[in-house]
Design a protein around this motif. Structure first.
Motif, short mmCIF file in Angstrom:
data_model
loop_
_atom_site.label_atom_id
_atom_site.label_comp_id
_atom_site.label_asym_id
_atom_site.label_seq_id
_atom_site.Cartn_x
_atom_site.Cartn_y
_atom_site.Cartn_z
N MET B 72 40.19 37.74 38.99
CA MET B 72 41.64 37.74 39.09
C MET B 72 42.19 38.95 38.33
O MET B 72 41.68 39.31 37.27
N GLU B 73 43.23 39.57 38.89
CA GLU B 73 43.83 40.74 38.27
C GLU B 73 45.13 40.36 37.55
O GLU B 73 45.77 39.37 37.91
N ASN B 74 45.51 41.18 36.59
CA ASN B 74 46.81 41.00 35.93
C ASN B 74 47.94 41.02 36.96
O ASN B 74 47.84 41.67 37.99
N ALA B 75 49.01 40.28 36.66
CA ALA B 75 50.25 40.30 37.44
C ALA B 75 50.14 39.64 38.81
O ALA B 75 51.03 39.78 39.64
N GLU B 76 49.04 38.93 39.06
CA GLU B 76 48.98 38.16 40.31
C GLU B 76 48.79 36.68 39.98
O GLU B 76 48.46 36.31 38.86
N THR B 77 49.02 35.83 41.00
CA THR B 77 48.76 34.41 40.85
C THR B 77 47.31 34.14 41.29
O THR B 77 46.69 34.99 41.95
#
Ligand code: ZN
Ligand code: ZN
Lengths: 179, 179
Positions: B72-77
């Motif tokens: 999972m990446e920063n700034a995503e759900t």
């Protein structure tokens, strides 16, 4: 991030080969320093018709009420993290029943995981990060004094499910709080 | 971690005031460099009685089959991350239905979140990290060639639930794979 934690050289933002996002990459050793979302894990401790809340002794939201929760640590499971935080913040021993809510907070790159849990005894007491710990029935909940929107949403969902007589797992997104 | 990413001085492991764990702390600017578990998010794409798997074009487990998933990446759900990975690895457009499994992998400080998802069309194709993408019915699944134990467990749970005619959310721990 300005420097490489491996070799202390400067890092620069660039898109590594085979990637499609800007990353901090070391200008000397080429190490790519990824940054990823963090998990916050905690419990909603139940005792008869009451739930346990902690009054925060730390910023942010000093003096506001919350459920015991905190950043998950390396080498633990989500449940172990939730139990640890419940012990550290509320001195409370609980038994986890189910994962209750997952909230995405993309604007701060966090994911909250809150578990329903049975309080095992009444020997709880405020940890270093809490001013006070106590049980609240639904009509005693200090809704205007809840520290975080994710916690407020978890509590409201809890009482809504309880009224329906059926608890489900809930997943959702939380936007920046506007008060 | 050897150096501070803020000021490039040496870091040393010590227990910060008010904490109870060893952390990397900068010897000059005192920044505490926390390290936390990472989330892996992905989909189990369904089409009629088949599921979509990707053959890995990268290490680890080059040439083995897996479900589309990744960090999972920063700034995503979590859902946005699962959709992004499904698009990047399988060129597949899906619609997420439910969170299906959460597996803790404490020995590598990871948490896997896998979503059930409906494949929207058959215009999928291998992304850069895949050699091949195809649909498998249950009796075609290459069980001896599945890349990761978490993925194998998710697939086995899926077919078990499907036989029961009832999908549930499952949470569990995965230990180091012994083959
Ligand atoms: Zn470096
Ligand atoms: Zn420093």
């Amino acid at each position: 991030m300005k420097f490489c934690s491996v070799c202390s050289s400067e890092v620069k933002q660039r898109i590594p080969h085979g990637d499609n996002r800007l990353r901090f990459v070391c200008t000397t050793c080429e190490t790519i320093h990824y940054e990823n979302p963090k998990m916050v894990v905690g419990c909603l401790p139940e005792w008869q018709d009451k739930v346990l809340l902690c009054k925060r002794a730390i910023e942010p939201q000093y003096g506001k009420w919350t459920l015991p929760a905190g950043f998950m640590e390396n080498a633990e499971t989500t449940e172990q993290g939730a139990l640890r935080e419940t012990w550290e913040e509320a001195g409370a021993r609980v038994e986890i029943s189910h994962l209750f809510t997952l909230y995405n907070l993309p604007y701060i790159s966090q994911v909250y995981l809150m578990f329903r849990a049975k309080l095992l005894d009444l020997n709880f007491s405020a940890g270093e990060e809490s001013l006070e710990v106590r049980l609240f029935s639904e009509d005693e909940i200090p809704w205007d004094e809840i520290a975080f929107l994710t916690i407020e949403k978890t509590l409201r969902q809890y009482f809504e499910d309880r009224r329906k007589g059926h608890f489900e797992f809930h997943i959702g997104d939380v936007e920046r709080r506007v008060k």
